[in-house]
Design an enzyme around this catalytic site. Structure first.
Site, mmCIF file in Angstrom:
data_model
loop_
_atom_site.group_PDB
_atom_site.id
_atom_site.type_symbol
_atom_site.label_atom_id
_atom_site.label_comp_id
_atom_site.label_asym_id
_atom_site.label_seq_id
_atom_site.Cartn_x
_atom_site.Cartn_y
_atom_site.Cartn_z
ATOM 1 C CG ASP A 10 -21.620 17.669 -36.031
ATOM 2 O OD1 ASP A 10 -21.965 16.653 -35.397
ATOM 3 O OD2 ASP A 10 -21.507 18.787 -35.506
ATOM 4 C CG ASP A 12 -26.616 19.271 -31.682
ATOM 5 O OD1 ASP A 12 -27.603 20.018 -31.534
ATOM 6 O OD2 ASP A 12 -26.665 18.042 -31.517
#
Length: 227
Positions: A10, A12
């Site tokens: 992922d 952020d």
């Protein structure tokens, strides 16, 4: 356990310390427009697409200009990012070392983020991590965002890797749920959200930092050699 063929990051809150900027931007937006905004609501936004955020906002604030609020929030976040992304605290602890280790082992590296293609490319470029990334997929490129499994299945398809041979690194409950729905093992590296019903339900292996993930993979590599 053997090393995976593919590690999916992922972005952020996992690679980059940007969730706090988003929260600050939401607070600025709520003050500007005069609507209440609680941390519990923000936690529901983490890991999901822009469209899904707007949909949730419309549920919480019916008959309100939520698209305008969201657009103003994104502008404020961009302003906050301007100086922060060039600073030393932008990248999460252990990110560079983990990427270097995975590359040294010939493991494919991907990014699966609900952010836009433009933001993914900008962050990876500015952080000098783009050369390590074999591919990235945005939430804009799939029919359904996290917690649906679409984005992780798309990454595995493009990488030509069986989902069972991949590992996802996530900081959000939505991402953890999406990974398990895709049949991909997930490692949880908490950021803004430390615990939730989703995390309790799936019970992913949890690491405090990416440095701890890198240490785990390194020990796994040594163990497979001795076996």
């Amino acid at each position: 356990m053997e090393l995976p063929s593919l590690v999916i990051f992922d972005m952020d809150g996992l690679m980059f310390d940007t969730e706090k900027l988003a929260y600050e931007a939401w607070q600025m937006t709520s003050h500007y427009y005069g609507f209440p905004f609680e941390r519990a609501l923000f936690e529901q936004f983490i890991g999901i697409t822009n469209q899904d955020i707007i949909r949730k906002m419309a549920e919480y604030y019916p008959d309100q200009p939520v698209q305008e609020w969201r657009a103003y929030m994104r502008f404020q976040k961009y302003e906050l990012e301007h100086s922060f992304i060039k600073g030393p605290r932008f990248k999460k602890e252990g990110l560079d070392e983990l990427l270097q280790f995975l590359r040294s082992k010939g493991i494919k590296i991907a990014v699966a983020s609900s952010s836009s293609v433009e933001v993914i490319n900008r962050f990876l470029t500015i952080s000098h991590t783009l050369p390590f990334i074999d591919l990235y997929v945005s939430g804009e490129e799939v029919a359904r965002g996290k917690p649906s499994p679409d984005i992780f299945l798309e990454v595995c398809t493009r990488a030509k890797v069986n989902p069972k041979a991949a590992i996802v690194l996530e900081d959000s409950p939505a991402g953890i749920e999406a990974a398990y729905k895709a049949g991909v093992q997930a490692f949880f590296v908490p950021d803004f959200v430390k615990e939730s019903e989703v995390i309790d339900r799936f019970s992913p292996k949890t690491f405090e930092t990416l440095a701890a993930v890198e240490k785990y993979f390194r020990l796994t590599s040594c163990s497979s050699k001795t076996n």
